[in-house]
Design a protein around this motif. Structure first.
Motif, PDB file in Angstrom:
ATOM      1  N   GLN A  39      65.025 -36.829  48.985  1.00 42.24           N
ATOM      2  CA  GLN A  39      64.600 -35.393  48.642  1.00 42.24           C
ATOM      3  C   GLN A  39      65.888 -34.540  48.753  1.00 42.24           C
ATOM      4  O   GLN A  39      66.602 -34.448  49.683  1.00 42.24           O
ATOM      5  N   PRO A  40      66.127 -33.659  47.596  1.00 42.28           N
ATOM      6  CA  PRO A  40      67.307 -32.834  47.510  1.00 42.28           C
ATOM      7  C   PRO A  40      66.877 -31.722  48.791  1.00 42.28           C
ATOM      8  O   PRO A  40      65.581 -31.521  49.032  1.00 42.28           O
ATOM      9  N   ALA A  41      68.058 -31.052  49.285  1.00 43.23           N
ATOM     10  CA  ALA A  41      67.960 -29.930  50.141  1.00 43.23           C
ATOM     11  C   ALA A  41      67.249 -30.386  51.719  1.00 43.23           C
ATOM     12  O   ALA A  41      66.610 -29.759  52.011  1.00 43.23           O
ATOM     13  N   ARG A  42      67.304 -31.882  51.897  1.00 46.37           N
ATOM     14  CA  ARG A  42      66.680 -32.111  53.091  1.00 46.37           C
ATOM     15  C   ARG A  42      67.971 -33.023  53.637  1.00 46.37           C
ATOM     16  O   ARG A  42      68.978 -33.760  53.257  1.00 46.37           O
ATOM     17  N   ARG A  43      67.805 -33.055  55.233  1.00 51.94           N
ATOM     18  CA  ARG A  43      68.735 -33.925  56.013  1.00 51.94           C
ATOM     19  C   ARG A  43      67.928 -34.867  56.809  1.00 51.94           C
ATOM     20  O   ARG A  43      67.003 -34.384  57.435  1.00 51.94           O
ATOM     21  N   SER A  44      68.201 -35.998  57.043  1.00 49.00           N
ATOM     22  CA  SER A  44      67.857 -37.131  57.806  1.00 49.00           C
ATOM     23  C   SER A  44      68.045 -36.998  59.347  1.00 49.00           C
ATOM     24  O   SER A  44      69.263 -36.794  59.235  1.00 49.00           O
ATOM     25  N   ARG A  45      66.931 -37.227  60.131  1.00 50.96           N
ATOM     26  CA  ARG A  45      67.449 -37.029  61.546  1.00 50.96           C
ATOM     27  C   ARG A  45      67.813 -38.344  61.988  1.00 50.96           C
ATOM     28  O   ARG A  45      68.249 -38.807  63.168  1.00 50.96           O
ATOM     29  N   PHE A  59      62.793 -22.344  39.525  1.00 52.36           N
ATOM     30  CA  PHE A  59      61.837 -21.861  40.151  1.00 52.36           C
ATOM     31  C   PHE A  59      62.497 -20.897  41.037  1.00 52.36           C
ATOM     32  O   PHE A  59      63.373 -20.951  41.702  1.00 52.36           O
ATOM     33  N   ILE A  60      61.649 -19.698  41.031  1.00 49.36           N
ATOM     34  CA  ILE A  60      62.361 -18.525  42.018  1.00 49.36           C
ATOM     35  C   ILE A  60      61.344 -18.533  43.369  1.00 49.36           C
ATOM     36  O   ILE A  60      61.995 -18.445  44.529  1.00 49.36           O
ATOM     37  N   LYS A  61      60.036 -18.365  43.330  1.00 54.56           N
ATOM     38  CA  LYS A  61      59.300 -18.455  44.528  1.00 54.56           C
ATOM     39  C   LYS A  61      57.961 -18.822  44.022  1.00 54.56           C
ATOM     40  O   LYS A  61      57.595 -19.033  42.980  1.00 54.56           O
ATOM     41  N   VAL A  62      57.210 -19.018  45.177  1.00 60.60           N
ATOM     42  CA  VAL A  62      55.918 -19.577  44.997  1.00 60.60           C
ATOM     43  C   VAL A  62      54.809 -18.555  45.995  1.00 60.60           C
ATOM     44  O   VAL A  62      55.297 -18.476  47.089  1.00 60.60           O
ATOM     45  N   ASN A  63      53.905 -17.783  45.173  1.00 61.06           N
ATOM     46  CA  ASN A  63      52.911 -17.094  45.946  1.00 61.06           C
ATOM     47  C   ASN A  63      51.619 -17.660  46.090  1.00 61.06           C
ATOM     48  O   ASN A  63      50.916 -18.185  45.439  1.00 61.06           O
ATOM     49  N   ILE A  64      51.297 -17.754  47.387  1.00 58.72           N
ATOM     50  CA  ILE A  64      49.802 -18.546  47.608  1.00 58.72           C
ATOM     51  C   ILE A  64      48.912 -17.134  48.382  1.00 58.72           C
ATOM     52  O   ILE A  64      49.339 -16.569  49.522  1.00 58.72           O
ATOM     53  N   ALA A  65      47.889 -16.873  47.788  1.00 60.17           N
ATOM     54  CA  ALA A  65      47.011 -15.984  48.263  1.00 60.17           C
ATOM     55  C   ALA A  65      45.549 -16.404  48.350  1.00 60.17           C
ATOM     56  O   ALA A  65      45.226 -17.546  47.557  1.00 60.17           O
ATOM     57  N   VAL A  66      44.867 -15.903  49.292  1.00 58.63           N
ATOM     58  CA  VAL A  66      43.576 -16.283  49.600  1.00 58.63           C
ATOM     59  C   VAL A  66      42.622 -15.027  49.585  1.00 58.63           C
ATOM     60  O   VAL A  66      42.726 -14.207  50.769  1.00 58.63           O
ATOM     61  N   PRO A  67      41.989 -14.650  48.577  1.00 59.26           N
ATOM     62  CA  PRO A  67      40.967 -13.542  48.608  1.00 59.26           C
ATOM     63  C   PRO A  67      39.719 -13.939  49.134  1.00 59.26           C
ATOM     64  O   PRO A  67      39.096 -15.027  49.052  1.00 59.26           O
ATOM     65  N   LEU A  68      39.291 -12.991  49.635  1.00 55.05           N
ATOM     66  CA  LEU A  68      37.877 -12.918  50.801  1.00 55.05           C
ATOM     67  C   LEU A  68      37.144 -11.907  50.257  1.00 55.05           C
ATOM     68  O   LEU A  68      37.470 -10.517  49.933  1.00 55.05           O
ATOM     69  N   ALA A  69      35.830 -11.957  50.631  1.00 54.73           N
ATOM     70  CA  ALA A  69      35.032 -11.011  50.405  1.00 54.73           C
ATOM     71  C   ALA A  69      35.099 -10.022  51.482  1.00 54.73           C
ATOM     72  O   ALA A  69      35.751 -10.267  52.510  1.00 54.73           O
ATOM     73  N   LYS A  77      48.145 -13.547  52.415  1.00 50.35           N
ATOM     74  CA  LYS A  77      48.852 -14.220  51.331  1.00 50.35           C
ATOM     75  C   LYS A  77      50.173 -14.448  51.935  1.00 50.35           C
ATOM     76  O   LYS A  77      50.682 -13.974  53.042  1.00 50.35           O
ATOM     77  N   VAL A  78      51.222 -15.393  51.188  1.00 51.87           N
ATOM     78  CA  VAL A  78      52.383 -15.569  51.742  1.00 51.87           C
ATOM     79  C   VAL A  78      53.411 -15.830  50.393  1.00 51.87           C
ATOM     80  O   VAL A  78      53.028 -16.487  49.471  1.00 51.87           O
ATOM     81  N   ASN A  79      54.846 -15.613  50.585  1.00 47.19           N
ATOM     82  CA  ASN A  79      55.621 -15.861  49.575  1.00 47.19           C
ATOM     83  C   ASN A  79      56.674 -16.784  50.190  1.00 47.19           C
ATOM     84  O   ASN A  79      57.083 -16.532  51.336  1.00 47.19           O
ATOM     85  N   ILE A  80      57.012 -17.940  49.524  1.00 52.46           N
ATOM     86  CA  ILE A  80      58.011 -18.926  49.943  1.00 52.46           C
ATOM     87  C   ILE A  80      59.031 -18.928  49.028  1.00 52.46           C
ATOM     88  O   ILE A  80      58.968 -18.867  47.493  1.00 52.46           O
ATOM     89  N   ARG A  81      60.457 -19.319  49.337  1.00 51.48           N
ATOM     90  CA  ARG A  81      61.635 -19.538  48.631  1.00 51.48           C
ATOM     91  C   ARG A  81      62.290 -20.612  49.065  1.00 51.48           C
ATOM     92  O   ARG A  81      62.141 -21.035  50.167  1.00 51.48           O
ATOM     93  N   GLY A  82      63.328 -20.823  48.372  1.00 51.08           N
ATOM     94  CA  GLY A  82      64.394 -21.874  48.866  1.00 51.08           C
ATOM     95  C   GLY A  82      63.731 -23.178  49.026  1.00 51.08           C
ATOM     96  O   GLY A  82      62.968 -23.680  48.411  1.00 51.08           O
ATOM     97  N   HIS A  83      64.179 -23.855  50.144  1.00 44.32           N
ATOM     98  CA  HIS A  83      64.005 -25.346  50.504  1.00 44.32           C
ATOM     99  C   HIS A  83      62.453 -25.438  50.776  1.00 44.32           C
ATOM    100  O   HIS A  83      61.693 -26.460  50.550  1.00 44.32           O
ATOM    101  N   LEU A  84      61.830 -24.237  51.348  1.00 46.72           N
ATOM    102  CA  LEU A  84      60.448 -24.348  51.898  1.00 46.72           C
ATOM    103  C   LEU A  84      59.631 -24.504  50.187  1.00 46.72           C
ATOM    104  O   LEU A  84      58.571 -25.035  50.338  1.00 46.72           O
ATOM    105  N   MET A  85      60.104 -23.740  49.381  1.00 44.33           N
ATOM    106  CA  MET A  85      59.358 -23.584  48.181  1.00 44.33           C
ATOM    107  C   MET A  85      59.418 -25.092  47.532  1.00 44.33           C
ATOM    108  O   MET A  85      58.648 -25.415  47.000  1.00 44.33           O
ATOM    109  N   ASN A  86      60.531 -25.559  47.386  1.00 49.18           N
ATOM    110  CA  ASN A  86      60.915 -27.150  46.946  1.00 49.18           C
ATOM    111  C   ASN A  86      60.107 -28.061  47.493  1.00 49.18           C
ATOM    112  O   ASN A  86      59.300 -28.848  46.976  1.00 49.18           O
TER     113      ASN A  86
END
Length: 601
Positions: free
Chosen positions: A227-233, A424-434, A482-491
């Motif tokens: 996968q792109p932007a990954r390094r094998s150990r 892609f720029i970023k991904v926003n993940i949100a959990v709405p609660l009562a 909520k959380v915003n992720i970018r870069g290799h974490l987003m990919n």
């Protein structure tokens, strides 16, 4: 188990190279299940022979020079002199071999994952009296991601010449990798191959090189993809430094073409689908690329003669156009095709012949009829401030482009530009609660831990910004996380969302292609935590079942561009959902029942 039985077992994992285009999905499924598959006749014999001579001459030169940059580490054979891991340069022989291999295996690899990056390009050279290797895996089953390695035989490899022994399905057995149980020798497969055959192997598969008891050497050309932007150990990084993280599978026709030179002159992105428009990539078939590499001197002489021929034909066309204008006045003039003047098409003109441009309406925008038709639901998109058709979106993009050209080096506002490649720029993940759930500390801790495991980033709490007595919350009360992720974490999240999470959604019928907002960002909702396999460990301590609101932001200016970007990444889109038919309320309904029933006293 003797070598003859091991060799017979390999036939169960074999497939002809000619069957790959029609059975790519079946081959990918067999590879995921067994960890290996043998493909017969993937390389022409003359190409394999030329590459074998190239590897032999380059190995002799590198051993004389003694430069350690051109050699990788071989497990179990440090400084033994019998086995050499030679890192190859991108020569013409290597390009022709890659054209033949990737032209047939591209669909199989893209069925496994949508994007791949070249992480290894070398030749494994084994000489007589080689004692063999211990059983090992190139990458770890516990920590590493999937790496696909393609071994190609440059000559016939019999059992006495030291073929590789592999253990099918061992890439999925964690107890074998941790040493909790012994390997089963009865399931071993001895990879004997003819010249031009190849074996595609998962790098987590247990394998070993057997002893070379013959008087001949053994040369294997191999490439590895991850996968792109990954390094094998693990040890899977046998590639020259100037080629690291530069070549992607989707752009293999570019970097294997005859025009490609020193990679230091230009950085070839690891994800062309996210940084380059596919229309700008020269799309020639892999057979054409191989012919260009083998016929470079003849092509140069032909181009020189064609230049002179075209110059004379251009002057003739200009004179013909002036003659028609003078005789008949201003009329629509259609230039004759080059074949009518004896000019053969080749290069970009031959590929452009397939593009048929027609007008969608009189005076309107020309439409490329060869492209896939957009779904009818995207022709008119309803937003909060009115309706924007596709034409209006493209007009807005053109107006922004013209305005940016008038600035000429002045201040340019921050943000995406129409000339930027779609990505892609970023991904926003949100959990709405009562309100009552958000005020519970246990539920909030559960939501924060789940978001942290899903995204890899610590989330933040969200708060209400208005008072509502009916729903029971005030300004400053917690409303979720909520959380915003970018870069290799987003990919990485988008890859898992596309390949693991969405297939696990119950009754999943594809994404809705109408869920783009006015800024071409995509919105989706997952109903529960069930699709995320990272959250299976928290099932017993789960306090509440909640959904996830996922927003995928990009720099696209139009919704068709965003839809094309997500489809190229591999997102599965289904049919658009039917729109709700709202029945208008009768404004006189409250007066119709007036006076009926029991009368007042």
């Amino acid at each position: 188990m003797n070598s003859a039985e091991c060799s017979c077992k390999l036939d169960a994992f074999s497939v002809e190279a000619s069957r790959l285009p029609d059975h790519a999905r079946d081959v990918a499924a067999a590879f995921s299940r067994d960890g290996l598959v043998r493909i017969k006749n993937i390389l022409p014999l003359e190409v394999a022979e030329a590459l074998c001579c190239r590897v032999q001459s380059e190995l002799e030169q590198r051993r004389c020079d003694g430069d350690p940059v051109f050699f990788g580490d071989v497990y179990g054979y440090e400084d033994s002199g019998h086995r050499w891991d030679l890192k190859l340069q991108l020569s013409n022989e290597v390009k022709v071999a890659l054209v033949s291999i990737l032209g047939r295996l591209q669909k199989v690899l893209e069925t496994l994952r949508p994007s791949w990056q070249l992480t290894e390009m070398a030749a494994m050279c084994t000489f007589p009296s080689d004692p063999g290797q211990p059983v090992h895996a190139d990458t770890s089953h516990v920590y590493d991601q999937q790496v696909v390695t393609i071994f190609v035989a440059l000559h016939d490899i019999v059992s006495a010449r030291g073929p590789t022994k592999m253990y099918p399905k061992s890439h999925l057995d964690g107890e074998l990798h941790l040493g909790m149980k012994e390997v089963d020798e009865d399931s071993a497969v001895l990879c004997t191959m003819n010249m031009g055959d190849c074996v595609v192997m998962d790098s987590r598969l247990l394998h070993c090189g057997t002893a070379n008891t013959s008087d001949l050497h053994r040369f294997l050309f191999y490439t590895s993809w991850m996968q792109p932007a990954r390094r094998s150990r693990g040890s899977t990084n046998s590639i020259l430094p100037q080629y690291e993280e530069r070549f992607s599978l989707r752009a293999w026709q570019e970097w294997t073409s005859p025009r490609f030179g020193d990679p230091g002159q230009r950085t070839w992105d690891a994800q062309p689908s996210l940084h380059r428009r596919p229309g700008h990539i020269q799309k020639s078939s892999w057979e054409e690329v191989g012919l260009q590499l083998l016929m470079q001197p003849a092509a140069a002489a032909q181009k020189a003669s064609m230049r002179n021929h075209r110059a004379g034909a251009g002057i003739a066309l200009a004179g013909l156009g002036l003659l028609v204008y003078n005789l008949a006045g201003p009329r629509l003039f259609v230039a004759p095709q080059p074949e009518m003047l004896g000019i053969p098409r080749h290069g970009s003109e031959a590929r452009g012949e397939a593009v048929i441009m027609c007008a969608a309406k009189p005076g309107g925008r020309p439409v490329d009829v060869t492209q896939e038709a957009m779904p009818a639901s995207t022709i008119k998109v309803k937003t909060g401030k009115g309706e924007l058709t596709v034409d209006q979106q493209f007009d807005k993009k053109e107006r922004t482009t013209r305005w940016l050209k008038t600035l000429k080096g002045k201040f340019v506002y921050r943000g995406p530009k129409p000339a930027d490649p779609d990505q892609f720029i970023k991904v926003n993940i949100a959990v709405p609660l009562a309100p009552k759930q958000a005020s519970n500390t246990k539920i909030m801790n559960q939501v924060i831990e789940e978001l942290r495991r899903v995204s890899g980033v610590h989330p933040v709490a969200t708060y209400f910004t208005a008072n509502n007595a009916e729903l029971g919350y005030r300004v400053g009360d917690k409303s979720g996380a909520k959380v915003n992720i970018r870069g290799h974490l987003m990919n990485d999240f988008l890859q898992r969302l596309n390949t693991i999470v969405l297939p696990r959604v119950r009754d999943f019928e594809g994404l809705d292609p109408t869920s783009f907002n006015r800024k071409a960002n995509y919105w989706m909702h997952l109903p529960s935590q069930e699709p995320f396999n990272e959250l299976d460990e928290l099932l017993d301590s789960r306090e509440v079942v909640h959904g996830f609101n996922i927003r995928i932001l990009n720099n696209c200016f139009t919704q068709p561009d965003a839809l094309k970007l997500m489809k190229e990444f591999g997102f599965p889109f289904g049919d658009p959902k039917p729109k709700r038919v709202r029945v208008p309320k009768d404004p006189y309904a409250k007066f119709k029942n007036k006076g009926k029933g029991k009368k007042k006293r």
